[in-house]
Design a protein around this motif. Structure first.
Motif, PDB file in Angstrom:
ATOM      1  N   ASN A  97       0.805  -1.287  -0.043  1.00  0.00           N
ATOM      2  CA  ASN A  97      -0.032  -0.048  -0.052  1.00  0.00           C
ATOM      3  C   ASN A  97       0.742   1.236   0.265  1.00  0.00           C
ATOM      4  O   ASN A  97       0.603   2.254   0.696  1.00  0.00           O
ATOM      5  CB  ASN A  97      -1.085  -0.040   0.989  1.00  0.00           C
ATOM      6  N   LEU A  98       1.911   1.324  -0.814  1.00  0.00           N
ATOM      7  CA  LEU A  98       2.793   2.473  -0.962  1.00  0.00           C
ATOM      8  C   LEU A  98       1.839   3.259  -2.139  1.00  0.00           C
ATOM      9  O   LEU A  98       1.542   2.833  -3.014  1.00  0.00           O
ATOM     10  CB  LEU A  98       4.124   2.276  -1.292  1.00  0.00           C
ATOM     11  N   LEU A  99       1.818   4.783  -1.992  1.00  0.00           N
ATOM     12  CA  LEU A  99       1.264   5.439  -3.129  1.00  0.00           C
ATOM     13  C   LEU A  99       2.288   5.770  -4.299  1.00  0.00           C
ATOM     14  O   LEU A  99       3.580   6.095  -4.069  1.00  0.00           O
ATOM     15  CB  LEU A  99       0.878   6.760  -2.684  1.00  0.00           C
ATOM     16  N   ASP A 100       1.938   5.194  -5.435  1.00  0.00           N
ATOM     17  CA  ASP A 100       2.992   5.352  -6.523  1.00  0.00           C
ATOM     18  C   ASP A 100       3.637   6.560  -6.766  1.00  0.00           C
ATOM     19  O   ASP A 100       4.115   6.988  -7.733  1.00  0.00           O
ATOM     20  CB  ASP A 100       2.539   4.562  -7.833  1.00  0.00           C
ATOM     21  N   ASN A 101       2.638   7.747  -6.432  1.00  0.00           N
ATOM     22  CA  ASN A 101       2.739   8.912  -7.035  1.00  0.00           C
ATOM     23  C   ASN A 101       3.714   9.537  -5.953  1.00  0.00           C
ATOM     24  O   ASN A 101       4.088  10.893  -6.086  1.00  0.00           O
ATOM     25  CB  ASN A 101       1.679   9.764  -7.312  1.00  0.00           C
ATOM     26  N   PHE A 102       4.100   8.980  -4.783  1.00  0.00           N
ATOM     27  CA  PHE A 102       5.161   9.731  -3.753  1.00  0.00           C
ATOM     28  C   PHE A 102       6.371   8.754  -4.123  1.00  0.00           C
ATOM     29  O   PHE A 102       6.358   7.656  -4.153  1.00  0.00           O
ATOM     30  CB  PHE A 102       4.343   9.424  -2.409  1.00  0.00           C
ATOM     31  N   SER A 103       7.324   9.550  -3.685  1.00  0.00           N
ATOM     32  CA  SER A 103       8.643   8.945  -3.498  1.00  0.00           C
ATOM     33  C   SER A 103       8.678   8.120  -2.236  1.00  0.00           C
ATOM     34  O   SER A 103       7.700   8.401  -1.428  1.00  0.00           O
ATOM     35  CB  SER A 103       9.877   9.735  -3.475  1.00  0.00           C
ATOM     36  N   ILE A 104       9.715   7.112  -2.068  1.00  0.00           N
ATOM     37  CA  ILE A 104       9.772   6.512  -0.589  1.00  0.00           C
ATOM     38  C   ILE A 104       9.655   7.312   0.358  1.00  0.00           C
ATOM     39  O   ILE A 104       9.045   7.088   1.287  1.00  0.00           O
ATOM     40  CB  ILE A 104      10.998   5.563  -0.772  1.00  0.00           C
ATOM     41  N   GLU A 105      10.491   8.309   0.158  1.00  0.00           N
ATOM     42  CA  GLU A 105      10.573   9.097   1.488  1.00  0.00           C
ATOM     43  C   GLU A 105       9.178   9.669   1.838  1.00  0.00           C
ATOM     44  O   GLU A 105       8.873   9.830   2.903  1.00  0.00           O
ATOM     45  CB  GLU A 105      11.623  10.300   1.056  1.00  0.00           C
ATOM     46  N   ASP A 106       8.512  10.261   0.710  1.00  0.00           N
ATOM     47  CA  ASP A 106       7.302  11.082   0.900  1.00  0.00           C
ATOM     48  C   ASP A 106       6.398  10.119   1.620  1.00  0.00           C
ATOM     49  O   ASP A 106       5.345  10.537   2.272  1.00  0.00           O
ATOM     50  CB  ASP A 106       6.701  11.870  -0.336  1.00  0.00           C
ATOM     51  N   ASN A 107       6.180   8.843   1.054  1.00  0.00           N
ATOM     52  CA  ASN A 107       5.430   7.812   1.305  1.00  0.00           C
ATOM     53  C   ASN A 107       5.408   7.648   3.030  1.00  0.00           C
ATOM     54  O   ASN A 107       4.310   7.350   3.613  1.00  0.00           O
ATOM     55  CB  ASN A 107       5.635   6.581   0.786  1.00  0.00           C
ATOM     56  N   ILE A 108       6.764   7.759   3.435  1.00  0.00           N
ATOM     57  CA  ILE A 108       6.836   7.405   4.835  1.00  0.00           C
ATOM     58  C   ILE A 108       6.528   8.704   5.562  1.00  0.00           C
ATOM     59  O   ILE A 108       5.940   8.508   6.577  1.00  0.00           O
ATOM     60  CB  ILE A 108       8.550   6.962   5.274  1.00  0.00           C
ATOM     61  N   PHE A 109       6.731   9.897   5.002  1.00  0.00           N
ATOM     62  CA  PHE A 109       6.276  10.910   5.585  1.00  0.00           C
ATOM     63  C   PHE A 109       4.708  11.252   5.615  1.00  0.00           C
ATOM     64  O   PHE A 109       4.157  11.991   6.769  1.00  0.00           O
ATOM     65  CB  PHE A 109       6.771  12.554   4.724  1.00  0.00           C
ATOM     66  N   LEU A 110       3.996  10.482   5.097  1.00  0.00           N
ATOM     67  CA  LEU A 110       2.582  10.837   4.496  1.00  0.00           C
ATOM     68  C   LEU A 110       1.751  10.686   5.935  1.00  0.00           C
ATOM     69  O   LEU A 110       1.115  11.942   6.350  1.00  0.00           O
ATOM     70  CB  LEU A 110       1.982   9.626   3.806  1.00  0.00           C
ATOM     71  N   PRO A 111       2.133   9.977   6.829  1.00  0.00           N
ATOM     72  CA  PRO A 111       1.196  10.393   8.357  1.00  0.00           C
ATOM     73  C   PRO A 111       1.457  11.254   8.922  1.00  0.00           C
ATOM     74  O   PRO A 111       0.334  11.934   9.689  1.00  0.00           O
ATOM     75  CB  PRO A 111       1.320   8.831   9.205  1.00  0.00           C
ATOM     76  N   LEU A 112       2.901  11.590   9.014  1.00  0.00           N
ATOM     77  CA  LEU A 112       3.042  12.632   9.646  1.00  0.00           C
ATOM     78  C   LEU A 112       2.632  13.961   8.954  1.00  0.00           C
ATOM     79  O   LEU A 112       2.228  14.975   9.777  1.00  0.00           O
ATOM     80  CB  LEU A 112       4.644  12.901  10.055  1.00  0.00           C
ATOM     81  N   VAL A 113       2.683  14.260   7.681  1.00  0.00           N
ATOM     82  CA  VAL A 113       2.328  15.247   7.140  1.00  0.00           C
ATOM     83  C   VAL A 113       0.502  15.408   7.314  1.00  0.00           C
ATOM     84  O   VAL A 113       0.254  16.518   7.544  1.00  0.00           O
ATOM     85  CB  VAL A 113       2.613  15.380   5.691  1.00  0.00           C
ATOM     86  N   LEU A 114      -0.153  14.273   7.140  1.00  0.00           N
ATOM     87  CA  LEU A 114      -1.375  14.352   7.595  1.00  0.00           C
ATOM     88  C   LEU A 114      -1.514  14.961   9.021  1.00  0.00           C
ATOM     89  O   LEU A 114      -2.523  15.425   9.124  1.00  0.00           O
ATOM     90  CB  LEU A 114      -1.921  12.865   7.461  1.00  0.00           C
ATOM     91  N   ALA A 115      -0.926  14.549   9.843  1.00  0.00           N
ATOM     92  CA  ALA A 115      -0.874  15.034  11.247  1.00  0.00           C
ATOM     93  C   ALA A 115      -0.495  16.453  11.426  1.00  0.00           C
ATOM     94  O   ALA A 115      -0.451  17.065  12.361  1.00  0.00           O
ATOM     95  CB  ALA A 115      -0.203  14.042  12.263  1.00  0.00           C
ATOM     96  N   LYS A 116      -0.007  17.236  10.356  1.00  0.00           N
ATOM     97  CA  LYS A 116       0.415  18.518  10.357  1.00  0.00           C
ATOM     98  C   LYS A 116       1.599  18.930  10.922  1.00  0.00           C
ATOM     99  O   LYS A 116       1.640  19.789  11.733  1.00  0.00           O
ATOM    100  CB  LYS A 116      -0.953  19.548  10.971  1.00  0.00           C
ATOM    101  N   ASN A 117       2.491  18.038  10.909  1.00  0.00           N
ATOM    102  CA  ASN A 117       3.866  18.354  11.258  1.00  0.00           C
ATOM    103  C   ASN A 117       4.758  18.949  10.209  1.00  0.00           C
ATOM    104  O   ASN A 117       4.532  18.933   9.101  1.00  0.00           O
ATOM    105  CB  ASN A 117       4.570  17.043  11.491  1.00  0.00           C
ATOM    106  N   ASP A 118       5.451  19.862  10.578  1.00  0.00           N
ATOM    107  CA  ASP A 118       6.456  20.609   9.691  1.00  0.00           C
ATOM    108  C   ASP A 118       7.462  19.879   9.231  1.00  0.00           C
ATOM    109  O   ASP A 118       7.958  18.882   9.865  1.00  0.00           O
ATOM    110  CB  ASP A 118       6.757  22.012  10.289  1.00  0.00           C
TER     111      ASP A 118
END
Lengths: 255, 655
Positions: A97-118
């Motif tokens: 369930n990785l998103l193909d439009n994100f790099s691996i790094e951004d995939n890992i970041f996803l939950p934190l970005v959704l949680a509005k971390n800088d």
């Protein structure tokens, strides 16, 4: 300290036109202590996935309750649910369930970005995890550019980056070859030794043999459980194997 | 095997895929209907018998060809979308044991049914609606007659041949496509590992430059005659620019946004920016198509509506008087004959003269350099040229009912465009003092959009006039151009008889003379402009239909792609409301960018269109502005409704 408590969980699916009722879970009760590594085993159709979906709050039980960190999941408002899930649970799926439009790094970041971390906070969190999982080199790559084992390690990193109370893994080795499987299972053992609580659903004996405790589900009930104690992985494997044989042949019921 | 097996299967497939087949079918019916109507009207015999119908028939035939070409392109486009969506299904059949020739058979039967239904309903619709359309056209043209309008066998035949051919070619394309691919490729269908698109700076820059150049040309064109040539260059440049910017420019911009870490790692932007990069890769061409089609709808509707509504103005500009009689190179004796003829007709046809005046002129092209009017006979025609019209003072004073006096070396000057502001001019080697530059004159009304500048130079008398002319051109020319204008009062019938009488009288003379009647020209104006309007509305509707369908298919195909993505995001902790708002932001961006780009295009095209309309003697800029604004508004509303309806289809798929 008990992290997860599951009491008398029952789930009945009703077919679309209300005719037949299918009982997926009839009465499941168990609990998970902090720092435990629990595997739930069962054949296809035994109710494993239903159980996991309810634990992940993706599905509602018909009756019974799930307490995560002392909070009854039933009482969490639906508007807070995704935030709650994000903060307390990490997920590892069979098909990554990785998103193909994100790099691996951004995939890992996803939950934190959704949680509005800088950006600064999240990149600080990433580097130790990436190092531990040995995925530093593939961070800028895209999912289609890396192997299945690497994808799954990225998915583990995504599950760990929120420092969740509990990591739920659904057949994490299901799509991996044997070498990648070994590697991933070692990783799970490693993060468990560092204190991470893990709950894994699997029907692979090998995967389960790494766990500290194995629960067997049959026909929607917890049928049996094995504690590792001080057994080696090999003897654990043997014991799980024997138990599975007994369950399938029906021997254990009479024992 | 049962002999109806394939038929059953084909019908089953059509039913199962109705979500994507039905819109295709409806659009095919619509296109066939429109083609039939256009063709049937164009070949209608009754229409050909009407006066001034030549231009409308040409316009209608042009429209038929445009619709024909457009339908072929468009049906291929949608077909390729359909087959892409069905790849998986076809791959499955292949793996389950249908050979490729069996699949070809199944597809043939499917296409046959689609073609049959589309043609039956399309032609039926055409037959029913063509009568109505024909009446609407006659009303637009101002013909107050009822004409017989029957079902046209020729039109049916041509429609069947054309669309049968199109359906057949799409089938051949599909079969060829399937024949070339392996079943596993078909099974995987659309979702083969998608590569991230690369930033193509050079293409993006080329696009920006093409667009900029197109805009620049459109903005700076000054002469109406130039506008027509340049318009096509500008259109091509803008089209190239649009395609390149949508395909590569968007990616470049999005990647720049992604590099800005503080912007990118915000919850809102994170999913949108990366989602858009992929969306643009798959949809850029479709969006550019929507943008260009929308621009085409807007341009064709706003111009034709303006022309039609501004027709009275146009007639007013073109024909300041009811009748104009022009006698080039005339002599006084002939002029007397014309006067006689007019006076006789006035008595005969029972009308009253309201205005009857003749101005004598002598005109030639010049190039103005400082205050010198240079005549270069060897030089070819040039957009920068002006026309000098020499007028004797006597005629000017009668026309204006004034009593200006001039010395031999004094002149009055007047132009139909902006004032020259000269104190003296040099013409034919002599210098003349400008006694007055007139702000307004009955010689010709001031205009902002006239094709050429006419410079009226009023000189002392006819003798001076001939002197100047013969100095420049040599020889001894004593003729003048006699321009006579007439207004009469009378009943409609009397006026009509008078107008026809003038035409008849003029054609009876044995010298060079012609007459132009506002009343009699109005019909051919109505015919041409009504025809343009009809065509504009027709093509506008067609393009709109195409736009709607592309939007619909985009929503559906994106829905299936995005479903997977949003499922995952929900699993890793995105709330349902966040999912909804993210989806909304993305589709709003994707679908309103083409509309906004189209509106920008049309704003930049405004100048060049105004200049082109001047060729049709249309000079009412504010009317055109209002028409454009209203068209844009209506189009935006329709666009929004379509968007809202198709967005529902999208949400249903995603959730």
């Amino acid at each position: 300290m008990v992290i997860l408590e599951v009491n008398n969980l029952k789930k009945v699916y009703t077919t679309r036109f209300g005719g037949n009722q299918v009982k997926a879970l009839s009465n499941v009760t168990f609990s998970v202590e902090k720092g435990e590594y629990v595997a739930i085993m069962g054949e296809s159709g035994s109710g494993k996935t239903t159980l996991l979906n309810i634990l992940a709050a993706l599905d509602q039980p018909t009756s019974g309750e799930v307490l995560l960190d002392g909070r009854n999941m039933k009482n969490i408002k639906s508007s807070e649910m995704s935030a709650f899930r994000r903060d307390h649970l990490g997920f590892v799926f069979q098909d990554f369930n990785l998103l193909d439009n994100f790099s691996i790094e951004d995939n890992i970041f996803l939950p934190l970005v959704l949680a509005k971390n800088d950006h600064k906070t999240i990149s600080e969190k990433l580097s130790p995890i990436a190092k531990k999982l040995g995925i530093e080199a593939i961070l800028p790559k895209f999912p289609y550019e890396v192997s299945g084992g690497e994808k799954q390690r990225a998915a583990v990193a995504r599950a760990l980056i929120t420092s969740p109370l509990l990591v739920l893994a659904d057949e994490p080795t299901g799509a991996l070859d044997s070498r990648a499987t070994d590697h991933l299972l070692e990783l799970f053992t490693k993060i468990n030794h560092e204190g991470q609580t893990v709950l894994m659903v699997t029907h692979s004996t090998k995967a389960a043999s790494h766990a500290g405790r194995v629960l067997f589900i049959k026909d929607g009930e917890v049928f049996h459980q094995i504690y590792r104690g001080d057994m080696t992985t090999e003897s654990m494997y043997q014991k799980i194997s024997d138990t599975l044989t007994l369950i399938t042949t029906g021997g254990l019921q009479n024992a | 095997m049962h002999k109806w097996f394939y038929t059953k299967m084909a019908l089953g497939n059509l039913g199962k895929n109705r979500k994507i087949i039905l819109p295709y079918l409806i659009m095919s019916i619509g296109i066939i209907t429109m083609f039939y109507i256009m063709h049937a009207i164009a070949i209608n015999e009754g229409l050909a018998s009407l006066p001034g119908a030549d231009s409308i028939i040409t316009i209608l035939f042009f429209g038929t060809v445009v619709i024909g070409i457009f339908s072929a392109i468009f049906m291929f486009y949608t077909n390729s979308f359909l087959i892409k969506q069905r790849k998986k299904e076809i791959g499955l059949y292949n793996i389950l044991g249908l050979e490729k020739k069996h699949i070809a058979k199944m597809l043939s039967i499917e296409t046959f049914f689609i073609a049959l239904v589309a043609m039956t309903f399309g032609l039926l619709g055409g037959m029913v609606l063509s009568k109505l359309m024909f009446m609407i056209l006659l009303r637009l043209l101002g013909f107050d007659v009822t004409l017989k309008f029957a079902v046209s066998g020729v039109s049916i035949l041509i429609s069947v041949l054309l669309f049968g051919g199109i359906f057949l070619s799409t089938l051949l394309f599909n079969v060829g496509h399937i024949h070339l691919s392996r079943p596993i490729e078909l099974l995987k269908g659309g979702n083969l590992g998608e590569r991230e698109p690369k930033s193509k700076w050079i293409m993006a820059l080329t696009g920006a430059m093409a667009l900029g150049a197109g805009y620049y040309i459109a903005l700076t064109v000054e002469s109406p005659l130039e506008a027509i040539f340049i318009f096509f260059i500008a259109v091509v440049l803008v089209m190239i620019g649009t395609y390149l910017l949508f395909t590569t420019g968007s990616i470049v911009v999005l990647k720049m946004l992604r590099r800005n870490k503080n912007f990118y790692y915000k919850t809102k932007n994170f999913t949108s920016v990366s989602g858009m990069i992929y969306r643009m890769k798959q949809n850029a061409v479709g969006l550019a198509n929507i943008c260009i089609l929308s621009t085409a709808v807007l341009v064709s509707l706003s111009t034709t509506v303006s022309l039609y509504m501004g027709m009275e103005d146009v007639l007013e500009t073109r024909y300041p008087h009811e009748i104009g009689i022009m006698m080039p190179g005339g002599i006084p004796e002939d002029h007397e004959k014309v006067n006689e003829m007019v006076n006789q007709l006035v008595a005969e046809k029972n009308v009253e003269l309201e205005h009857f005046n003749t101005v004598r002129t002598k005109g030639f092209p010049v190039v103005v350099s400082d205050n010198e009017f240079i005549v270069d006979l060897d030089k070819g025609f040039d957009f920068k040229m002006n026309f000098v019209q020499l007028v004797p003072l006597e005629d000017f004073n009668i026309l204006e009912n004034s009593n200006v006096e001039l010395n031999e070396d004094e002149i009055l000057i007047y132009t139909n465009l902006e004032a020259l502001g000269l104190e003296s001019i040099v013409l034919g080697g002599s210098e003349f003092q400008v006694k007055e530059e007139l702000a307004d004159s009955l010689l010709e009304p001031k205009s902002e959009t006239a094709l050429m500048m006419n410079i009226y130079v009023v000189v002392e008398d006819a003798e001076t006039l001939h002197g100047i002319y013969n100095t420049i051109f040599g020889g001894d020319d004593q003729t003048l151009d006699y321009i006579t204008s007439i207004d009469v009062i009378g009943t409609d019938e009397a006026e009509l008889a008078f107008n026809n009488g003038i035409y008849g009288g003029v054609s009876g003379f044995d010298f060079d003379i012609r007459a132009d009647s506002k009343m009699l020209s109005k019909d051919s104006f109505l015919s041409a402009y009504g025809g343009f309007l009809f065509l504009g509305i027709f093509l506008g509707t067609l393009f709109l239909m195409a736009t709607v369908l592309i939007i619909y298919y985009k929503q559906i195909s994106e829905g299936y792609d995005d479903k997977v993505r949003f499922d995952i995001m929900q699993k890793v902790g995105m709330g349902e409301s966040e999912v909804k708002s993210t989806i909304k932001r993305q589709i709003v961006m994707v679908f309103f960018i083409p509309l906004i780009a189209a509106i920008v295009h049309i704003s930049f095209a405004f100048n060049v269109i105004v200049k082109m309309l001047a060729l049709f003697s249309f000079s009412n800029i504010s009317l055109f502005m209002v028409c454009t604004a209203v068209t844009v508004l209506i189009f935006a509303i329709i666009y929004f409704i379509v968007y809202a309806l198709t967005a529902r289809a999208y949400y249903r798929i995603v959730q």
